[in-house]
Scaffold this motif. Structure first.
Motif, PDB file in Angstrom:
ATOM      1  N   PRO A 195       0.817  -1.225   0.000  1.00  0.00           N
ATOM      2  CA  PRO A 195       0.000   0.000   0.000  1.00  0.00           C
ATOM      3  C   PRO A 195       0.852   1.279   0.000  1.00  0.00           C
ATOM      4  CG  PRO A 195      -0.007  -0.988   2.167  1.00  0.00           C
ATOM      5  CD  PRO A 195       0.768  -1.921   1.274  1.00  0.00           C
ATOM      6  N   VAL A 196       1.283   1.677  -1.179  1.00  0.00           N
ATOM      7  CA  VAL A 196       2.160   2.839  -1.325  1.00  0.00           C
ATOM      8  C   VAL A 196       1.392   4.148  -1.163  1.00  0.00           C
ATOM      9  CG1 VAL A 196       3.726   4.031  -2.928  1.00  0.00           C
ATOM     10  CG2 VAL A 196       3.697   1.535  -2.832  1.00  0.00           C
ATOM     11  N   VAL A 197       0.167   4.178  -1.651  1.00  0.00           N
ATOM     12  CA  VAL A 197      -0.658   5.390  -1.556  1.00  0.00           C
ATOM     13  C   VAL A 197      -1.922   5.070  -0.763  1.00  0.00           C
ATOM     14  CG1 VAL A 197       0.144   6.319  -3.754  1.00  0.00           C
ATOM     15  CG2 VAL A 197      -1.883   4.911  -3.717  1.00  0.00           C
ATOM     16  N   GLU A 220       0.945  13.158  -8.741  1.00  0.00           N
ATOM     17  CA  GLU A 220       2.342  13.124  -9.162  1.00  0.00           C
ATOM     18  C   GLU A 220       2.493  12.146 -10.329  1.00  0.00           C
ATOM     19  OE1 GLU A 220       4.957  14.911  -8.166  1.00  0.00           O
ATOM     20  OE2 GLU A 220       3.708  16.042  -6.769  1.00  0.00           O
ATOM     21  N   LEU A 221       2.930  12.644 -11.472  1.00  0.00           N
ATOM     22  CA  LEU A 221       2.992  11.829 -12.677  1.00  0.00           C
ATOM     23  C   LEU A 221       3.894  10.595 -12.532  1.00  0.00           C
ATOM     24  CD1 LEU A 221       1.857  11.571 -15.497  1.00  0.00           C
ATOM     25  CD2 LEU A 221       3.733  13.008 -16.316  1.00  0.00           C
ATOM     26  N   PRO A 222       5.106  10.706 -11.960  1.00  0.00           N
ATOM     27  CA  PRO A 222       5.930   9.495 -11.809  1.00  0.00           C
ATOM     28  C   PRO A 222       5.252   8.417 -10.954  1.00  0.00           C
ATOM     29  CG  PRO A 222       7.283  11.439 -11.530  1.00  0.00           C
ATOM     30  CD  PRO A 222       5.849  11.908 -11.556  1.00  0.00           C
ATOM     31  N   LEU A 223       4.579   8.829  -9.898  1.00  0.00           N
ATOM     32  CA  LEU A 223       3.858   7.873  -9.049  1.00  0.00           C
ATOM     33  C   LEU A 223       2.727   7.232  -9.841  1.00  0.00           C
ATOM     34  CD1 LEU A 223       3.125   6.517  -6.361  1.00  0.00           C
ATOM     35  CD2 LEU A 223       1.753   8.551  -5.842  1.00  0.00           C
ATOM     36  N   PHE A 224       1.953   8.040 -10.545  1.00  0.00           N
ATOM     37  CA  PHE A 224       0.827   7.515 -11.318  1.00  0.00           C
ATOM     38  C   PHE A 224       1.319   6.550 -12.398  1.00  0.00           C
ATOM     39  CE2 PHE A 224      -2.490   7.766 -14.620  1.00  0.00           C
ATOM     40  CZ  PHE A 224      -3.539   7.260 -13.872  1.00  0.00           C
TER      41      PHE A 224
END
Length: 85
Positions: free
Chosen positions: A34-36, A59-63
């Motif tokens: 569960p990162v987010v 955040e684009l890199p996270l998405f």
């Protein structure tokens, strides 16, 4: 070999595919890592009306990492189906 440009690498899938991938991410990967926060993420994600808002609110890199994980889940599920039949 053809290399991707930064613009190509930062493309976001169309909404229908994106929705499916977000669902796969939270159903199959998120329970183990569960990162987010799912509630907070989905609240923002459901408010987004277009790609530009998505880029500004998440955040684009996270998405993109979430989407790539979901693609992996999808590929594994598809290859398992093929092996079973």
């Amino acid at each position: 070999p053809r290399f991707m440009s930064i613009d190509d690498a930062c493309q976001i899938p169309e909404k229908k595919l994106r929705d499916e991938l977000v669902k796969l991410y939270f159903e199959h990967f998120h329970p183990f890592c569960p990162v987010v926060d799912e509630y907070d993420f989905m609240e923002i994600y459901n408010e987004v009306e277009d790609d530009e808002q998505l880029k500004n609110r998440i955040e684009l890199p996270l998405f993109q990492a979430m989407i790539k994980v979901a693609f992996g889940v999808r590929l594994c599920a598809n290859s398992m189906k093929f092996r079973l039949f």
